[in-house]
Scaffold this motif. Structure first.
Motif, PDB file in Angstrom:
ATOM      1  N   MET A   1       0.807  -1.066   0.022  1.00  0.00           N
ATOM      2  CA  MET A   1      -0.143   0.088   0.048  1.00  0.00           C
ATOM      3  C   MET A   1       0.905   1.129  -0.165  1.00  0.00           C
ATOM      4  N   THR A   2       0.524   2.238  -0.806  1.00  0.00           N
ATOM      5  CA  THR A   2       1.465   3.392  -0.978  1.00  0.00           C
ATOM      6  C   THR A   2       0.816   4.564   0.081  1.00  0.00           C
ATOM      7  N   GLU A   3       1.713   5.269   0.706  1.00  0.00           N
ATOM      8  CA  GLU A   3       1.297   6.225   1.443  1.00  0.00           C
ATOM      9  C   GLU A   3       0.796   7.466   0.455  1.00  0.00           C
ATOM     10  N   ARG A   4      -0.192   7.997   0.944  1.00  0.00           N
ATOM     11  CA  ARG A   4      -0.872   9.149   0.351  1.00  0.00           C
ATOM     12  C   ARG A   4       0.255  10.378   0.679  1.00  0.00           C
ATOM     13  N   ILE A   5       0.421  11.086  -0.186  1.00  0.00           N
ATOM     14  CA  ILE A   5       1.519  12.114  -0.091  1.00  0.00           C
ATOM     15  C   ILE A   5       1.067  13.260   0.676  1.00  0.00           C
ATOM     16  N   SER A   6      -0.414  13.599   0.409  1.00  0.00           N
ATOM     17  CA  SER A   6      -1.082  15.087   0.879  1.00  0.00           C
ATOM     18  C   SER A   6      -2.445  14.659   0.613  1.00  0.00           C
ATOM     19  N   ARG A   7      -3.427  15.553   1.661  1.00  0.00           N
ATOM     20  CA  ARG A   7      -4.538  15.537   1.442  1.00  0.00           C
ATOM     21  C   ARG A   7      -5.482  16.482   0.466  1.00  0.00           C
ATOM     22  N   PHE A   8      -4.238  17.093  -0.297  1.00  0.00           N
ATOM     23  CA  PHE A   8      -4.756  18.153  -1.256  1.00  0.00           C
ATOM     24  C   PHE A   8      -4.041  17.438  -2.624  1.00  0.00           C
ATOM     25  N   PRO A   9      -4.864  17.675  -3.674  1.00  0.00           N
ATOM     26  CA  PRO A   9      -4.307  17.197  -5.043  1.00  0.00           C
ATOM     27  C   PRO A   9      -2.525  17.211  -5.373  1.00  0.00           C
ATOM     28  N   VAL A  10      -2.046  16.475  -5.913  1.00  0.00           N
ATOM     29  CA  VAL A  10      -0.544  16.425  -6.084  1.00  0.00           C
ATOM     30  C   VAL A  10      -0.322  16.399  -7.376  1.00  0.00           C
ATOM     31  N   PRO A  11       0.226  17.247  -8.104  1.00  0.00           N
ATOM     32  CA  PRO A  11       0.362  17.332  -9.476  1.00  0.00           C
ATOM     33  C   PRO A  11       1.176  16.409 -10.024  1.00  0.00           C
ATOM     34  N   GLU A  12       1.145  16.170 -11.282  1.00  0.00           N
ATOM     35  CA  GLU A  12       2.087  14.923 -11.912  1.00  0.00           C
ATOM     36  C   GLU A  12       3.278  16.120 -12.383  1.00  0.00           C
ATOM     37  N   LEU A  13       4.378  15.238 -12.104  1.00  0.00           N
ATOM     38  CA  LEU A  13       5.675  15.943 -12.781  1.00  0.00           C
ATOM     39  C   LEU A  13       5.423  16.645 -13.967  1.00  0.00           C
ATOM     40  N   ALA A  14       5.013  15.982 -14.920  1.00  0.00           N
ATOM     41  CA  ALA A  14       5.093  16.621 -16.308  1.00  0.00           C
ATOM     42  C   ALA A  14       4.014  17.585 -16.350  1.00  0.00           C
ATOM     43  N   ASP A  15       3.106  18.007 -15.446  1.00  0.00           N
ATOM     44  CA  ASP A  15       2.467  18.845 -15.472  1.00  0.00           C
ATOM     45  C   ASP A  15       2.727  20.332 -14.724  1.00  0.00           C
ATOM     46  N   LEU A  16       3.888  20.035 -13.904  1.00  0.00           N
ATOM     47  CA  LEU A  16       4.550  21.236 -13.340  1.00  0.00           C
ATOM     48  C   LEU A  16       5.191  22.362 -14.312  1.00  0.00           C
ATOM     49  N   PRO A  17       5.324  23.247 -13.570  1.00  0.00           N
ATOM     50  CA  PRO A  17       6.176  24.359 -14.387  1.00  0.00           C
ATOM     51  C   PRO A  17       7.741  23.682 -14.607  1.00  0.00           C
ATOM     52  N   ASP A  18       8.107  24.152 -15.499  1.00  0.00           N
ATOM     53  CA  ASP A  18       9.564  23.760 -15.623  1.00  0.00           C
ATOM     54  C   ASP A  18      10.709  24.043 -14.563  1.00  0.00           C
ATOM     55  N   ASP A  19      10.736  25.015 -14.134  1.00  0.00           N
ATOM     56  CA  ASP A  19      11.650  25.177 -12.886  1.00  0.00           C
ATOM     57  C   ASP A  19      11.518  24.485 -11.810  1.00  0.00           C
ATOM     58  N   ILE A  20      10.220  24.220 -11.475  1.00  0.00           N
ATOM     59  CA  ILE A  20       9.768  23.428 -10.416  1.00  0.00           C
ATOM     60  C   ILE A  20      10.174  21.870 -10.557  1.00  0.00           C
ATOM     61  N   ARG A  21       9.661  21.508 -11.739  1.00  0.00           N
ATOM     62  CA  ARG A  21      10.114  19.896 -12.380  1.00  0.00           C
ATOM     63  C   ARG A  21      11.467  19.731 -12.111  1.00  0.00           C
ATOM     64  N   GLN A  22      12.290  20.665 -12.731  1.00  0.00           N
ATOM     65  CA  GLN A  22      13.690  20.537 -12.737  1.00  0.00           C
ATOM     66  C   GLN A  22      14.276  20.417 -11.233  1.00  0.00           C
ATOM     67  N   ARG A  23      13.850  21.305 -10.319  1.00  0.00           N
ATOM     68  CA  ARG A  23      14.359  21.159  -9.094  1.00  0.00           C
ATOM     69  C   ARG A  23      14.141  19.868  -8.356  1.00  0.00           C
TER      70      ARG A  23
END
Length: 193
Positions: A1-23
């Protein structure tokens, strides 16, 4: 079973702005996993950027505090604030910086019994006061820190780290963030060459 990361939506890496995805990818490259805090806070990109910019300004800059001392502040204040995520994640970083596999657990349980220097005891007493009763900080606190060998800039750093991680502790609580399993063993056993 995978732990939930957050109670709020967690975006997919591919959907993130480039600077955040790169970090995030850079962190994954260095550590071998993506700490949950990066994915949870990516829910709000502008706040992610502000959070990590302030984190980096406090934790990565040259300072009169060692990297290990900064992590001691995080672990002790996060324990007082009941933040499992920060105690476990920053406990791992502390173990690595200090090469002390027991220290993080000691600080999180009862920092007053940990094997610390007088300077570190003064630092943590002040950090905990800032984290829990900042309204009571006064000139006597400064004098005690000067006597322990801290500069005025060091005092700011101690207080700012305690204050910033109080925010981090509360965001971890808000989101229901749990520590990555990888953090639990980091720095406990010496690496073999």
């Amino acid at each position: 079973m995978t732990e939930r990361i957050s109670r709020f939506p967690v975006p997919e890496l591919a959907d993130l702005p480039d600077d955040i995805r790169q970090r995030i990818l850079a962190v994954q490259e260095r550590s071998g996993f993506v700490p949950s805090v990066f994915l949870a806070l990516a829910h709000r990109p502008d706040e992610f950027r502000a959070f990590f910019a302030y984190h980096d300004a406090l934790m990565l800059k040259p300072s009169g505090l060692s990297k290990g001392e900064r992590e001691m502040i995080v672990v002790a204040t996060s324990a007082a604030n009941h933040c499992l995520y920060c105690v476990v994640a920053h406990g791992a970083i502390l173990r690595i910086h200090e090469k002390a596999p027991l220290l993080a657990d000691q600080l999180a349980t009862d920092w007053t019994r940990a094997p610390l220097t007088a300077r570190q005891r003064a630092m943590l007493a002040f950090a905990l006061k800032v984290a829990q009763q900042a309204n009571t900080v006064d000139a006597a606190d400064d004098e005690a820190l000067y006597a322990a060998g801290f500069s005025q800039e060091d005092i700011w750093d101690i207080g700012a780290i305690a204050a910033f991680f109080a925010l981090s502790n509360r965001m971890a609580g808000l989101t229901g963030m749990m520590p990555n399993a990888e953090f639990y063993m980091l720095g406990r056993v010496p690496r073999t060459p």
